[in-house]
Design a protein around this motif. Sequence first.
Motif, PDB file in Angstrom:
ATOM      1  N   LYS A 294       0.828  -1.208   0.000  1.00  0.00           N
ATOM      2  CA  LYS A 294       0.000   0.000   0.000  1.00  0.00           C
ATOM      3  C   LYS A 294       0.861   1.257   0.000  1.00  0.00           C
ATOM      4  CE  LYS A 294      -3.864  -1.915   2.687  1.00  0.00           C
ATOM      5  NZ  LYS A 294      -4.922  -1.780   1.677  1.00  0.00           N
ATOM      6  N   LEU A 295       1.882   1.239   0.851  1.00  0.00           N
ATOM      7  CA  LEU A 295       2.733   2.423   0.962  1.00  0.00           C
ATOM      8  C   LEU A 295       3.538   2.639  -0.314  1.00  0.00           C
ATOM      9  CD1 LEU A 295       3.991   2.132   4.656  1.00  0.00           C
ATOM     10  CD2 LEU A 295       2.171   3.579   3.736  1.00  0.00           C
ATOM     11  N   TRP A 296       4.027   1.572  -0.921  1.00  0.00           N
ATOM     12  CA  TRP A 296       4.743   1.735  -2.184  1.00  0.00           C
ATOM     13  C   TRP A 296       3.807   2.275  -3.263  1.00  0.00           C
ATOM     14  CZ3 TRP A 296       9.528   2.464  -3.186  1.00  0.00           C
ATOM     15  CH2 TRP A 296      10.498   1.980  -2.317  1.00  0.00           C
ATOM     16  N   GLY A 297       2.526   1.942  -3.158  1.00  0.00           N
ATOM     17  CA  GLY A 297       1.557   2.497  -4.096  1.00  0.00           C
ATOM     18  C   GLY A 297       1.511   4.011  -4.040  1.00  0.00           C
ATOM     19  N   VAL A 298       1.471   4.572  -2.820  1.00  0.00           N
ATOM     20  CA  VAL A 298       1.409   6.038  -2.709  1.00  0.00           C
ATOM     21  C   VAL A 298       2.782   6.666  -2.932  1.00  0.00           C
ATOM     22  CG1 VAL A 298      -0.640   6.047  -1.251  1.00  0.00           C
ATOM     23  CG2 VAL A 298       1.589   5.962  -0.166  1.00  0.00           C
ATOM     24  N   TYR A 299       3.870   5.948  -2.572  1.00  0.00           N
ATOM     25  CA  TYR A 299       5.207   6.474  -2.846  1.00  0.00           C
ATOM     26  C   TYR A 299       5.413   6.649  -4.345  1.00  0.00           C
ATOM     27  CZ  TYR A 299       6.546   4.901   1.920  1.00  0.00           C
ATOM     28  OH  TYR A 299       6.643   4.695   3.278  1.00  0.00           O
ATOM     29  N   ILE A 300       5.114   5.591  -5.101  1.00  0.00           N
ATOM     30  CA  ILE A 300       5.293   5.650  -6.554  1.00  0.00           C
ATOM     31  C   ILE A 300       4.374   6.721  -7.157  1.00  0.00           C
ATOM     32  CG2 ILE A 300       4.992   4.364  -8.710  1.00  0.00           C
ATOM     33  CD1 ILE A 300       5.754   1.825  -7.084  1.00  0.00           C
TER      34      ILE A 300
ATOM     35  N   VAL B  85      -3.272  12.848   2.041  1.00  0.00           N
ATOM     36  CA  VAL B  85      -4.299  12.300   2.928  1.00  0.00           C
ATOM     37  C   VAL B  85      -4.082  10.813   3.170  1.00  0.00           C
ATOM     38  CG1 VAL B  85      -5.988  11.683   1.140  1.00  0.00           C
ATOM     39  CG2 VAL B  85      -6.780  12.348   3.410  1.00  0.00           C
ATOM     40  N   PHE B  86      -3.453  10.125   2.215  1.00  0.00           N
ATOM     41  CA  PHE B  86      -3.243   8.689   2.371  1.00  0.00           C
ATOM     42  C   PHE B  86      -2.209   8.360   3.444  1.00  0.00           C
ATOM     43  CE2 PHE B  86      -5.332   8.797  -1.699  1.00  0.00           C
ATOM     44  CZ  PHE B  86      -6.126   7.667  -1.662  1.00  0.00           C
ATOM     45  N   ILE B  87      -1.319   9.299   3.739  1.00  0.00           N
ATOM     46  CA  ILE B  87      -0.350   9.049   4.803  1.00  0.00           C
ATOM     47  C   ILE B  87      -1.053   8.937   6.149  1.00  0.00           C
ATOM     48  CG2 ILE B  87       1.694   9.950   5.980  1.00  0.00           C
ATOM     49  CD1 ILE B  87       2.110   8.892   3.087  1.00  0.00           C
ATOM     50  N   SER B  88      -1.998   9.822   6.405  1.00  0.00           N
ATOM     51  CA  SER B  88      -2.728   9.750   7.674  1.00  0.00           C
ATOM     52  C   SER B  88      -3.705   8.583   7.703  1.00  0.00           C
ATOM     53  CB  SER B  88      -3.478  11.064   7.931  1.00  0.00           C
ATOM     54  OG  SER B  88      -4.424  11.308   6.910  1.00  0.00           O
ATOM     55  N   LEU B  89      -4.207   8.141   6.544  1.00  0.00           N
ATOM     56  CA  LEU B  89      -5.185   7.054   6.509  1.00  0.00           C
ATOM     57  C   LEU B  89      -4.542   5.669   6.530  1.00  0.00           C
ATOM     58  CD1 LEU B  89      -7.661   8.419   3.799  1.00  0.00           C
ATOM     59  CD2 LEU B  89      -8.046   8.311   6.271  1.00  0.00           C
ATOM     60  N   LEU B  90      -3.340   5.527   5.971  1.00  0.00           N
ATOM     61  CA  LEU B  90      -2.715   4.216   5.827  1.00  0.00           C
ATOM     62  C   LEU B  90      -1.649   3.913   6.867  1.00  0.00           C
ATOM     63  CD1 LEU B  90      -2.175   4.087   1.926  1.00  0.00           C
ATOM     64  CD2 LEU B  90      -4.048   3.082   3.229  1.00  0.00           C
TER      65      LEU B  90
ATOM     66  N   ASN C  99       7.556  12.054   1.415  1.00  0.00           N
ATOM     67  CA  ASN C  99       7.986  13.355   0.910  1.00  0.00           C
ATOM     68  C   ASN C  99       9.348  13.271   0.235  1.00  0.00           C
ATOM     69  OD1 ASN C  99       7.207  16.039   0.565  1.00  0.00           O
ATOM     70  ND2 ASN C  99       8.422  16.736   2.296  1.00  0.00           N
ATOM     71  N   PHE C 100      10.231  12.417   0.784  1.00  0.00           N
ATOM     72  CA  PHE C 100      11.560  12.261   0.194  1.00  0.00           C
ATOM     73  C   PHE C 100      11.475  11.615  -1.184  1.00  0.00           C
ATOM     74  CE2 PHE C 100      15.287   9.589  -0.605  1.00  0.00           C
ATOM     75  CZ  PHE C 100      16.274  10.565  -0.617  1.00  0.00           C
ATOM     76  N   ILE C 101      10.693  10.529  -1.305  1.00  0.00           N
ATOM     77  CA  ILE C 101      10.559   9.857  -2.596  1.00  0.00           C
ATOM     78  C   ILE C 101       9.857  10.769  -3.600  1.00  0.00           C
ATOM     79  CG2 ILE C 101       9.464   7.919  -3.806  1.00  0.00           C
ATOM     80  CD1 ILE C 101       9.997   6.216  -1.325  1.00  0.00           C
ATOM     81  N   GLY C 102       8.808  11.464  -3.138  1.00  0.00           N
ATOM     82  CA  GLY C 102       8.143  12.412  -4.025  1.00  0.00           C
ATOM     83  C   GLY C 102       9.085  13.517  -4.470  1.00  0.00           C
ATOM     84  N   GLY C 103       9.877  14.028  -3.524  1.00  0.00           N
ATOM     85  CA  GLY C 103      10.811  15.100  -3.852  1.00  0.00           C
ATOM     86  C   GLY C 103      11.939  14.654  -4.761  1.00  0.00           C
TER      87      GLY C 103
END
Length: 429
Positions: A231-237, A349-354, A368-372
């Motif tokens: 799940k987290l890799w989903g939002v990271y990517i 919002v997914f960080i607080s939900l997941l 934030n690091f991967i997004g940045g």
Amino acid sequence: MTHYSKKRYRILAMVFITVVINYLDRSNISVAAFAIAEDLDITSVQMGYIFSAFAVTYSAMQIPGGIIVDYIKPRVLYPSILTLWSLATLVQGFLSSLGGFIACRAAIGFFESPSYPENNKIITKWFPENERATAIAIYTSGQFIGLAFLTPALVLIQDKLGWRGLFIISGIIGIVWAIVWFFFYKDPPEQAPNDTEKPATTENKSEENDITPINPSFKWDDLKEAFIHRKLWGVYIGQFCLGSLFIFFLTWFPTYLVKYRGLDFIESGFLASIPFLAAFAGVLISGFSSDFMVKKGFSNEFSRKAPIILGMVLSTGIIAANFTDNTAWVITFLAIAFFGNGLASISWVFISLLSPKNLIGLIGGVFNFIGGSSAALTPIIIGYLVEDGDFEPALYFIGSMATVGFLSYLFLVGKVERIKPKLSSSDFN
């Protein structure tokens, strides 16, 4: 409206202006890039490295910058970093070397890194919980509104004073604002006039909610936890892909309009503002519609994912610009793509939900690091793709990133529910 209310909104206005200046000094390089490349014989690949230098230090310093914010008061820290990044901006007006530009862009990223944690801290201090989301939305809108209206202004300044004058004027604006901030910013009083005007610093139980850390001590297993969940890799990517489109508009977009599309430099400045306004509309529509759907009883899967997935799909429309020579259609397709980027911008919002309850800060930092990191890599990749002067491969690349983001949210994130730690010793029993 009481005196206290008026003062807190004056503080919000100051934060908004600071965000605009923040993005002024991030984006002026994109306006000046074409002229710099011609004057100093800088290649597209080298310009890609100049663009990415900011993001490298900005991303790397996010966690240290946040720590600094916790220890130094806003009245001292903000004018200090404002002055330092503005000086680095001003110095660019006197440079003639590739290394000098890379060093200055890296310095700007370094000194700007505490700015958004600082913004959040100031709003948390001044605004009670039930007003905070609105305050945050107002100041974050400064990045798109600022870019929309500043881009034509920056183009006009460069037309009159040259690219060197553009950097000098930008730096002076920041230094002047740093002085204003130091003399006019004040922390909120410990006690407000009445309960309805209670400063955020006096709030307590209202914020002791579902995300209060159970075990705040750091363990190495906690860091592993941030990387082992699909799940987290989903939002990271997804965040990496989202950032790729945003950084294209923040760096290469004006060069694309002038060098590849052959637009007049002044005309390009005004046309460039249209996608930024579209992104601003997308951000507002996404936030309001997502919250509205939650209130109406729709599931988190639908309410939170729908704007992001739709936004990613619309972002792939940037590829359509490769199939027309009509300027109006080019701007239309780019505006639709950036509108989609705005729609997808509620991804936080997914960080607080997941996230596990005790790891929200850590996972947010990784997110934030991967997004940045996309802001560090994408300008360089585009620099190589357009080396022969053809921007079509770059737009295909951006469109493919949007497609990957769409697939990531569709197939990797899955059900929107809080993760139970697998490795952390602070499991919930």
